[in-house]
Design a protein around this motif. Structure first.
Motif, PDB file in Angstrom:
ATOM      1  N   GLY A   1       0.995  -1.328   0.232  1.00 37.39           N
ATOM      2  CA  GLY A   1      -0.241  -0.127   0.147  1.00 37.39           C
ATOM      3  C   GLY A   1       0.889   1.325   0.097  1.00 37.39           C
ATOM      4  N   ALA A   2       0.266   2.374  -0.904  1.00 36.20           N
ATOM      5  CA  ALA A   2       1.309   3.540  -1.033  1.00 36.20           C
ATOM      6  C   ALA A   2       0.306   4.456  -0.824  1.00 36.20           C
ATOM      7  N   SER A   3       0.926   5.955  -0.692  1.00 41.10           N
ATOM      8  CA  SER A   3       0.325   6.612  -0.903  1.00 41.10           C
ATOM      9  C   SER A   3      -0.890   7.453   0.066  1.00 41.10           C
ATOM     10  N   PHE A   4      -0.311   7.588   1.434  1.00 39.30           N
ATOM     11  CA  PHE A   4      -1.594   7.470   2.120  1.00 39.30           C
ATOM     12  C   PHE A   4      -1.849   9.116   3.168  1.00 39.30           C
ATOM     13  N   ARG A   5      -2.695   9.411   3.298  1.00 40.70           N
ATOM     14  CA  ARG A   5      -3.103  10.954   3.469  1.00 40.70           C
ATOM     15  C   ARG A   5      -3.074  10.838   4.868  1.00 40.70           C
ATOM     16  N   ASN A   6      -3.530   9.571   5.612  1.00 45.94           N
ATOM     17  CA  ASN A   6      -3.249   9.945   7.342  1.00 45.94           C
ATOM     18  C   ASN A   6      -3.105   7.891   7.744  1.00 45.94           C
ATOM     19  N   ILE A   7      -2.517   9.002   9.098  1.00 46.07           N
ATOM     20  CA  ILE A   7      -2.175   7.168   9.631  1.00 46.07           C
ATOM     21  C   ILE A   7      -3.581   6.134  10.315  1.00 46.07           C
ATOM     22  N   GLY A   8      -5.057   6.551   9.995  1.00 45.82           N
ATOM     23  CA  GLY A   8      -6.219   5.971  10.132  1.00 45.82           C
ATOM     24  C   GLY A   8      -5.884   4.637   8.479  1.00 45.82           C
ATOM     25  N   GLU A   9      -5.979   5.607   7.430  1.00 43.56           N
ATOM     26  CA  GLU A   9      -5.814   4.233   6.580  1.00 43.56           C
ATOM     27  C   GLU A   9      -4.872   3.774   6.470  1.00 43.56           C
ATOM     28  N   ILE A  10      -3.612   3.275   6.759  1.00 46.57           N
ATOM     29  CA  ILE A  10      -2.427   3.330   7.533  1.00 46.57           C
ATOM     30  C   ILE A  10      -2.923   1.984   8.392  1.00 46.57           C
ATOM     31  N   GLU A  11      -3.016   2.085   9.359  1.00 47.99           N
ATOM     32  CA  GLU A  11      -4.065   1.205  10.768  1.00 47.99           C
ATOM     33  C   GLU A  11      -5.223   0.413  10.454  1.00 47.99           C
ATOM     34  N   ALA A  12      -5.576   1.157   9.522  1.00 44.83           N
ATOM     35  CA  ALA A  12      -6.969  -0.084   8.707  1.00 44.83           C
ATOM     36  C   ALA A  12      -5.854  -1.246   7.429  1.00 44.83           C
ATOM     37  N   LEU A  13      -4.971  -1.189   7.157  1.00 47.54           N
ATOM     38  CA  LEU A  13      -4.246  -1.718   6.289  1.00 47.54           C
ATOM     39  C   LEU A  13      -2.814  -3.072   7.329  1.00 47.54           C
ATOM     40  N   ALA A  14      -3.559  -2.312   8.599  1.00 50.92           N
ATOM     41  CA  ALA A  14      -2.189  -2.646   9.458  1.00 50.92           C
ATOM     42  C   ALA A  14      -2.356  -4.977   8.846  1.00 50.92           C
ATOM     43  N   GLY A  15      -1.568  -5.518   8.490  1.00 49.47           N
ATOM     44  CA  GLY A  15      -0.745  -6.757   8.201  1.00 49.47           C
ATOM     45  C   GLY A  15      -0.580  -6.842   6.178  1.00 49.47           C
ATOM     46  N   CYS A  16      -0.745  -6.119   6.227  1.00 52.49           N
ATOM     47  CA  CYS A  16      -1.108  -5.709   4.424  1.00 52.49           C
ATOM     48  C   CYS A  16       0.978  -6.276   4.820  1.00 52.49           C
ATOM     49  N   ASP A  17       1.601  -7.260   3.319  1.00 53.00           N
ATOM     50  CA  ASP A  17       2.735  -7.452   2.510  1.00 53.00           C
ATOM     51  C   ASP A  17       3.319  -6.332   3.498  1.00 53.00           C
ATOM     52  N   ARG A  18       3.782  -5.381   2.437  1.00 48.82           N
ATOM     53  CA  ARG A  18       4.201  -3.655   2.866  1.00 48.82           C
ATOM     54  C   ARG A  18       3.149  -2.679   2.755  1.00 48.82           C
ATOM     55  N   LEU A  19       3.633  -1.228   3.502  1.00 47.83           N
ATOM     56  CA  LEU A  19       3.660  -0.629   3.525  1.00 47.83           C
ATOM     57  C   LEU A  19       4.337   0.904   3.741  1.00 47.83           C
ATOM     58  N   THR A  20       4.742   1.210   1.962  1.00 50.52           N
ATOM     59  CA  THR A  20       5.474   3.100   1.882  1.00 50.52           C
ATOM     60  C   THR A  20       4.723   3.488   2.450  1.00 50.52           C
ATOM     61  N   ILE A  21       5.139   4.562   3.421  1.00 56.21           N
ATOM     62  CA  ILE A  21       4.929   5.817   4.277  1.00 56.21           C
ATOM     63  C   ILE A  21       5.804   6.880   4.453  1.00 56.21           C
ATOM     64  N   ALA A  22       5.522   8.511   4.572  1.00 56.18           N
ATOM     65  CA  ALA A  22       6.098   8.986   4.005  1.00 56.18           C
ATOM     66  C   ALA A  22       6.264   9.275   5.194  1.00 56.18           C
ATOM     67  N   PRO A  23       8.116  10.270   6.326  1.00 60.88           N
ATOM     68  CA  PRO A  23       8.321  10.395   7.028  1.00 60.88           C
ATOM     69  C   PRO A  23       7.366  10.596   7.551  1.00 60.88           C
TER      70      PRO A  23
END
Length: 318
Positions: free
Chosen positions: A223-245
């Motif tokens: 998963g890529a191109s996140f706008r907020n940490i809620g999106e990241i949390e909702a995909l926790a467990g995905c193979d990889r997540l690329t996240i901005a600093p």
């Protein structure tokens, strides 16, 4: 309790979407991803002055038109940025084929081979590098050829299941479905603010993940191109997540509980879908969001590539 970033690392490979060496050293991601926007920002800031100066000196000794030389120097800089990141992470670095080649199979393949050769000359093994291409039909076909040569690829600007299926059929190593840009498109049309589980970008990545895992597909979902940490949390467990600093910082500062939302053994069953070129193009055409965001993404990367080449051209002229 450990930070959410630390918790995320236990269930997902964390990747940094940046060329900022200090941020990489601080957050210790497994991999890094780059694109023309990131390369342009990296060489315009502190930390890459020597590499920029070296590339300009090298360009001064090259022959050909000013445009050809500027393009070659820009390519050299992209690899130099990637090499610097490769020295900071234990895993892989993605380096992008020029966006203006997104509809040219032959030239995309040649560019991918050249990037790998450039890394090899710097002593960086091809298994540390992912060649990044836009997930057009032509980009996917180029990736199929490169994968056959042992060059692993990252197919970017993925906005639809059709793109993901075509990438899997081509045997690509990894895809980058864009969460935030999908949400942006829908929010602009509905005026709605989406909760994480209702976020169209999150829903899209979950659908791709289910398709891959329920059918034993080995292609990595990042998963890529996140706008907020809620999106990241909702995909926790995905193979990889690329996240901005900036979002890595927020995750690191939050000590709340992080629930694993995705896992291969809990994937919903999805039937395999047969795609050929006609079906792929029709499915993409039928999805206005995917069509518009893919085209827009290619244009944005091409514009930043042009800006990088212009910067190089000006430095060469001085």
């Amino acid at each position: 309790m450990a930070s959410k970033l630390a918790q995320l690392r236990t269930m997902t490979t964390v990747v940094a979407d940046t060329g900022d060496l200090d941020a990489v050293r601080h957050h210790r991601p497994m991999d890094c991803t780059t694109n023309p926007t990131i390369v342009l920002k990296a060489i315009s800031g502190a930390g890459f002055e020597d590499r920029l100066a070296e590339a300009i000196r090298w360009g001064g000794g090259q022959t050909g038109s000013s445009q050809t030389v500027a393009a070659a120097v820009a390519d050299r800089l992209a690899v130099r940025v990637g090499a610097a990141l490769a020295h900071e992470v234990p895993g892989r670095v993605s380096t992008e084929v020029d966006a203006d080649l997104s509809f040219d199979v032959e030239k995309s393949v040649s560019s991918g081979r050249r990037i790998i050769a450039d890394y090899d000359r710097l002593g960086i093994d091809r298994k540390r590098i992912l060649i990044k291409l836009a997930a057009t039909w032509e980009g996917i076909r180029a990736a199929e050829i490169l994968q056959g040569e042992g060059i692993d690829c990252n197919l970017t600007l993925v906005f639809s299941l059709a793109q993901a299926i075509a990438c899997a059929d081509a045997g690509v190593f990894l895809i980058s479905p864009f969460v935030g840009r999908i949400m942006d498109w829908h929010a602009a049309r509905t005026g709605q603010t989406y909760a994480p589980d209702e976020d169209p970008g999150v829903i899209s990545v979950r659908a791709i993940y289910d398709y891959y895992k329920s059918n034993g597909i080995k292609t990595v979902v990042m998963g890529a191109s996140f706008r907020n940490i809620g999106e990241i949390e909702a995909l926790a467990g995905c193979d990889r997540l690329t996240i901005a600093p900036a979002l890595l910082e927020k995750l690191d500062a939050d000590t709340g509980h992080l629930e694993q939302r995705l896992s291969a053994d809990r994937a919903n069953r999805v039937e395999l879908i047969a795609l050929n070129e006609a079906r792929f193009r029709w499915a993409l055409n039928a999805d206005a969001m995917a069509t518009e965001k893919l085209s827009e993404g290619i244009r944005q990367f091409a514009n930043d590539l042009h800006a990088l080449r212009q910067l190089v051209h000006q430095r060469l002229a001085n």
